[in-house]
Structures are given as structure tokens and as C-alpha cells.
Design a protein around this motif. Structure first.
Motif, PDB file in Angstrom:
ATOM      1  N   LYS A  43      66.039 -34.414 -34.508  1.00 13.97           N
ATOM      2  CA  LYS A  43      67.265 -34.976 -33.705  1.00 13.97           C
ATOM      3  C   LYS A  43      68.276 -35.152 -33.907  1.00 13.97           C
ATOM      4  O   LYS A  43      69.303 -36.551 -32.737  1.00 13.97           O
ATOM      5  N   LYS A  46      71.079 -34.840 -31.770  1.00 10.40           N
ATOM      6  CA  LYS A  46      71.467 -34.688 -30.134  1.00 10.40           C
ATOM      7  C   LYS A  46      71.583 -36.659 -30.430  1.00 10.40           C
ATOM      8  O   LYS A  46      72.196 -37.251 -29.085  1.00 10.40           O
ATOM      9  N   TYR A  69      66.337 -36.215 -22.723  1.00  2.00           N
ATOM     10  CA  TYR A  69      66.110 -34.917 -24.020  1.00  2.00           C
ATOM     11  C   TYR A  69      64.723 -35.750 -24.987  1.00  2.00           C
ATOM     12  O   TYR A  69      64.086 -34.433 -25.448  1.00  2.00           O
TER      13      TYR A  69
END
Length: 148
Positions: A43, A46, A69
């Protein structure tokens, strides 16, 4: 001397910055909390990374995400202050900076977090309210909290 913050996207991080932030996360979330889990979770690419420096040393860190997200709202995660600097209350600076970074980068003010339960009062001091019952995440009690 005050803590100073940098904000960087994943591809803007230098090798040294990435190494330092992963080292700090490992020191606290794996070693100090005695929790074997996959910190490198795919992650980071992002996220926008918030790096807090004191005397040129990384002492505070969080990563922020736009809405959709992690949660329906924007979120802050991996909130961390180096154990040897916790007496300086840098966590409050980190949260204020992280919340402002969400507003500046995503134009969002509603934030949801998955907080370790023992830090409930800390997050409440920044306007978050508990929105879930306790749940276990990597065998550590957590609660969901939201700030509007």
C-alpha cells in the motif's frame, strides 16, 4: 529545535528515506509491540508519506490515503514516533500535519482511522470519535475512529 516535516509520494522517496521509514516502522510495530506481521503491505505505493525530522533524524512518520482506498473517507495510518522522542509530544505535531496534508492534497476533511485502542484519548484530542467496537488487527486491539 522543532520537528520539521516533509511530504512525499512513493516515487519521490530517496532510498535513504525509504530505508529510514521502514526501519522506524519495524522498530515499533514489529519489535517494540512484539507483533509479527507484514508491514510491507503493497500500500506504500498508493500513499503520501509524512516524514518528521528532528536533528536530521527521522523521528515521526505517517502515511495518508485519499478517500476510497482504505475507507470511504480519507485516512491516516502507520502513525509512529520513535520511542526515544515520545517525551517531546511529536505525535501531536504529526497528527496536525497529517490532517492538514489530507486537506491540502485531497481536499478532504473527513478522516477515518483504524486506531490502536490504547491510543483512543490521543486521537480524541484531535477530534476523532470512536465509530466501532474493538476488533483485533494483527492480534492488537483496534477501534475505528472518525473525524468530520
Amino acid at each position: 529545535m522543532e520537528i520539521t516535516f516533509k511530504i512525499k509520494r512513493f516515487n519521490e522517496l530517496s532510498t535513504e528515506e525509504l530505508y529510514s521509514l521502514l526501519q522506524l516502522r519495524s522498530e515499533v510495530f514489529v519489535v517494540e509491540q512484539n507483533c509479527v506481521y507484514q508491514d510491507i503491505d503493497g500500500k506504500d505505493e498508493k500513499a503520501i508519506h509524512v516524514l518528521g525530522y528532528y536533528n536530521n533524524e527521522l523521528v515521526a512518520y505517517s502515511r495518508i490515503f485519499n478517500k476510497g482506498y482504505y475507507f470511504d473517507e480519507a485516512s491516516i495510518g502507520r502513525v509512529i514516533v520513535s520511542p526515544k522522542y515520545r517525551d517531546k509530544k511529536f505525535g501531536h505535531n504529526l497528527m496536525r500535519f497529517s490532517m492538514n496534508a489530507i486537506k491540502e492534497n485531497f481536499n478532504e476533511t473527513t478522516i477515518t482511522i483504524s486506531a490502536q485502542e490504547y491510543l483512543k484519548k490521543f486521537y480524541e484530542s484531535h477530534g476523532f470519535i470512536q465509530t466501532s467496537e474493538m476488533y483485533l488487527e494483527d492480534d492488537i486491539p483496534h477501534i475505528q475512529m472518525k473525524k468530520n
